[in-house]
Design a protein around this motif. Structure first.
Motif, mmCIF file in Angstrom:
data_model
loop_
_atom_site.group_PDB
_atom_site.id
_atom_site.type_symbol
_atom_site.label_atom_id
_atom_site.label_comp_id
_atom_site.label_asym_id
_atom_site.label_seq_id
_atom_site.Cartn_x
_atom_site.Cartn_y
_atom_site.Cartn_z
ATOM 1 N N TYR A 186 0.728 -1.233 -0.043
ATOM 2 C CA TYR A 186 -0.054 0.003 -0.084
ATOM 3 C C TYR A 186 0.739 1.235 -0.025
ATOM 4 N N LEU A 187 1.890 1.165 0.881
ATOM 5 C CA LEU A 187 2.813 2.262 1.031
ATOM 6 C C LEU A 187 3.592 2.664 -0.535
ATOM 7 N N GLN A 188 4.084 1.516 -1.071
ATOM 8 C CA GLN A 188 4.738 1.672 -2.296
ATOM 9 C C GLN A 188 3.764 2.005 -3.419
ATOM 10 N N LEU A 189 2.784 1.286 -3.625
ATOM 11 C CA LEU A 189 1.600 1.838 -4.708
ATOM 12 C C LEU A 189 1.088 3.081 -4.546
ATOM 13 N N GLY A 190 0.862 3.492 -3.156
ATOM 14 C CA GLY A 190 0.185 4.696 -2.802
ATOM 15 C C GLY A 190 1.122 5.730 -3.068
ATOM 16 N N THR A 191 2.520 5.837 -2.976
ATOM 17 C CA THR A 191 3.266 6.885 -2.951
ATOM 18 C C THR A 191 3.768 6.791 -4.566
ATOM 19 N N VAL A 192 3.737 5.646 -5.398
ATOM 20 C CA VAL A 192 4.209 5.812 -6.616
ATOM 21 C C VAL A 192 2.958 6.584 -7.300
ATOM 22 N N ILE A 193 1.639 6.012 -7.153
ATOM 23 C CA ILE A 193 0.417 6.891 -7.826
ATOM 24 C C ILE A 193 0.438 8.247 -7.503
ATOM 25 N N THR A 194 0.764 8.675 -6.230
ATOM 26 C CA THR A 194 0.400 10.008 -5.943
ATOM 27 C C THR A 194 1.413 10.804 -6.632
ATOM 28 N N THR A 195 2.719 10.290 -6.532
ATOM 29 C CA THR A 195 4.065 11.087 -7.212
ATOM 30 C C THR A 195 3.556 11.415 -8.799
ATOM 31 N N LEU A 196 3.084 10.186 -9.557
ATOM 32 C CA LEU A 196 2.609 10.340 -10.618
ATOM 33 C C LEU A 196 1.603 11.340 -10.828
ATOM 34 N N ILE A 197 0.385 11.218 -9.975
ATOM 35 C CA ILE A 197 -1.087 11.987 -10.137
ATOM 36 C C ILE A 197 -0.802 13.257 -10.220
ATOM 37 N N ARG A 198 0.187 13.925 -9.162
ATOM 38 C CA ARG A 198 0.443 15.377 -8.981
ATOM 39 C C ARG A 198 1.158 15.940 -10.058
ATOM 40 N N ARG A 199 1.714 15.049 -11.052
ATOM 41 C CA ARG A 199 2.299 15.904 -11.993
ATOM 42 C C ARG A 199 1.682 15.352 -13.317
ATOM 43 N N LEU A 200 1.094 14.443 -13.604
ATOM 44 C CA LEU A 200 0.497 13.979 -14.928
ATOM 45 C C LEU A 200 -1.210 13.732 -14.812
ATOM 46 N N GLU A 201 -1.513 14.168 -16.163
ATOM 47 C CA GLU A 201 -3.038 13.464 -16.356
ATOM 48 C C GLU A 201 -2.892 12.113 -17.346
ATOM 49 N N PHE A 202 -3.597 11.279 -17.222
ATOM 50 C CA PHE A 202 -3.782 10.083 -17.887
ATOM 51 C C PHE A 202 -5.004 9.982 -18.721
ATOM 52 N N ARG A 203 -4.823 9.204 -19.787
ATOM 53 C CA ARG A 203 -5.893 8.534 -20.796
ATOM 54 C C ARG A 203 -5.405 7.391 -21.059
ATOM 55 N N LEU A 204 -6.516 6.685 -21.299
ATOM 56 C CA LEU A 204 -6.188 5.151 -22.162
ATOM 57 C C LEU A 204 -6.055 5.501 -23.473
ATOM 58 N N GLU A 205 -5.016 4.753 -24.197
ATOM 59 C CA GLU A 205 -4.805 4.909 -25.629
ATOM 60 C C GLU A 205 -5.927 4.220 -26.557
ATOM 61 N N GLY A 206 -6.024 2.853 -26.007
ATOM 62 C CA GLY A 206 -6.916 2.229 -26.879
ATOM 63 C C GLY A 206 -8.126 1.430 -25.949
#
Ligand code: HEM
Length: 504
Positions: A456-476
């Protein structure tokens, strides 16, 4: 033809198959979840099938989970089920290559390492690794990506596998392993990993290249850890290390016997293998769902802004304690693990004939099934976690079911409790322990995962580090699950588009 003869009524019903020995290997291998649901339709909660010469008995539903995971370990053995796969990879004298009582002590040693003061040190390290990865990885360069309207794309499993090994080695595995990651370690790890597949479970020893590479890689990695231990003992440093090696050094069994260097080395390999694919698969599925549901990506971002964005526009560093207080993040991970538990079948081997509780399944009003000695028994949280008997709209990824007290999950639990005398622990809060729960991504009982909080710590930190900086969309299209690996992974193509946020 023997299947047409009258069956032994005391054994669970056998799934019909055309080819002896091969049995139902194709249907199970292609899609175990569909296979189990189809079989339940025909045979009920408990049935047996043939898997390349092995007899497997499956027990479904919360009560089936309880039968397998809550059973006595002297009757239902994990080591007999797994050791031929794990011992060549992890090594001697640890996990399933030792008596169960010894494994329980080893889990206690590891738990000592997975403690709050170490976790506190990890958050910053993980964040740092993710940012470095974004800066350096060829497939994932966002800087310099100055135009905020520019979309990039990356293979989510590639990115998450890299991020997982980088962050796990920086934190749990220690600085010496981290410094080797980009060099020789990567290839050796890949060779070892090549020996951790369903084929190696089915056929543990074949004169094939992948088996030779596995054995050579095990020796190299084991020597690497033993060398780290020797050097640390020769040159003790004043700096406090927060990694697992430091926690395992000098541990003693209750008998007074010290944990030897080769045992520490083999436990470190076991932890590496236990966490790598489970976490990288879970991270991948989480990001895919976030990309598929931009509204939830925005809810996650908003949660970060509300809790961590400071008046001067910089981010406050997330702390270990914070992670438990972020309901959107927590529910996003929890819901992803509901739909995509990385381990779809948990296995035990039957040491003595074992009767099936009549409430789970029985041949007749007064009869009882007995699972014969030598059978494997499987439980499958992957089935109970998407079973419409316990979940509303089970195939819909809906994190809100974990938040809203009147929401779908709450209603489903209540209904289940009413029907079953309220004896089920549904896993609210960080840890769920019930063996009779439909929600068990981390297993239950004696062999339950001890890596949950780290994950949870690893996933939570990875996801939030990414989400603070980036927006995501599915390509296909949303990728289908691939069941041909030990851990359920998203099939290719699994590309995610990303774009830099305006106010980073
Ligand atoms: C056991 C899932 C991450 C270490 C298990 C089991 C499951 C599981 C289902 C039970 C296996 C069984 O009963 O046969 C997961 C998931 C993870 C994860 C879904 C991440 C999302 C980790 C990590 C570590 C770890 C990061 C180490 C740091 C272990 C250990 C066991 C275990 C030591 C105990 C094995 C035993 O007692 O037989 N895990 N795991 N896991 N896991 Fe994890």
């Amino acid at each position: 033809l023997y299947q047409l003869l009258p069956q032994d009524k005391s054994k669970p019903p056998m799934v019909w198959h055309w080819i002896p020995v091969f049995g139902s290997a194709a249907a199970y291998g292609q899609n175990p979840i569909k296979f189990f649901f189809d079989c339940r339709e025909k045979y009920g909660n408990v049935f047996s099938f043939i898997l390349l010469g092995r007899r497997v008995t499956v027990a479904l539903g919360p009560e089936g989970n309880n039968f397998v995971l809550g059973g006595k370990h002297t009757l239902l053995s994990a080591e007999d089920a797994y050791t031929h796969l794990t011992t060549p990879v992890f090594g001697k004298d640890v996990v399933y290559d030792c008596p169960n009582e010894m494994l329980m002590e080893q889990k206690k040693f590891v738990k000592f390492g997975l403690r709050a003061d170490n976790f506190r040190a990890y958050v910053g390290m993980i964040e740092d690794e993710v940012v470095q990865f974004m800066n350096n990885d060829a497939s994932f360069r966002i800087w310099p990506m100055n135009d905020i309207n520019e979309w990039g794309t990356f293979d989510v499993l590639h990115a998450m596998s890299e991020i997982t090994i980088l962050t796990a080695s920086r934190t749990l595995q220690g600085k010496e392993v981290r410094s080797q990651i980009d060099k020789s370690y990567a290839q050796v790890y890949a060779d070892l990993d090549g020996g951790f597949t369903p084929l190696h479970w089915l056929l543990p020893n074949l004169p094939l290249e992948s088996y030779r590479k596995r054995d050579a890689a095990h020796k190299k990695i084991s020597d690497l850890y033993i060398d780290i231990l020797r050097k640390r003992r020769e040159n003790p440093s004043d700096e406090q290390e927060h990694d697992m090696i430091a926690s395992l050094m000098n541990q003693k069994y209750r008998s007074g016997k010290i944990l030897e260097d080769h045992e520490i080395a083999h436990i470190m390999i076991a932890l590496l293998m236990a966490g790598q694919h489970t976490s990288s698969a879970s991270g991948s599925w989480t990001l895919l769902h976030i990309a598929d549901r931009p509204d939830i990506g925005e809810a996650l971002y908003k949660e970060q802004v509300e809790n961590f964005l400071q008046p001067d526009g910089t981010w406050r560093q997330m702390q270990y304690e914070d992670i438990k207080t972020l309901p959107v993040l927590d529910s996003v991970i929890r819901e992803t693990l509901r739909m995509h538990p990385p381990i779809h079948s948990i296995m035990r081997k039957v040491r003595e004939p074992i009767p099936v509780p009549r409430t789970l399944a029985s041949p007749s009003e007064d009869g009882t099934y007995v699972v014969p000695k030598g059978d494997y028994v499987f439980s499958s949280a992957a089935v109970s976690q998407v079973d419409p008997r316990y979940w509303k709209n089970p195939m819909e990824w809906d994190p809100s079911r974990w938040i809203d007290p009147e929401g779908m999950a709450a209603q489903a639990y209540k209904q289940y409790d009413d029907e079953n005398g309220a004896k089920v622990d549904f896993g609210f809060g960080l840890v769920s322990k019930g063996t009779e729960s439909p929600y068990q991504p981390f297993g239950a009982g004696r062999h339950r995962c001890i890596g949950e909080q780290f994950a949870y710590l690893q996933l939570g930190t990875v996801i939030t580090t990414l989400i603070r900086r980036l927006e995501f969309r599915l390509e296909g299209k949303f990728p289908a699950p691939d069941y041909n690996t030990l851990i359920v992974l998203p099939k290719k193509p699994r590309n995610i588009m990303y774009r830099r946020r305006k106010f980073d």
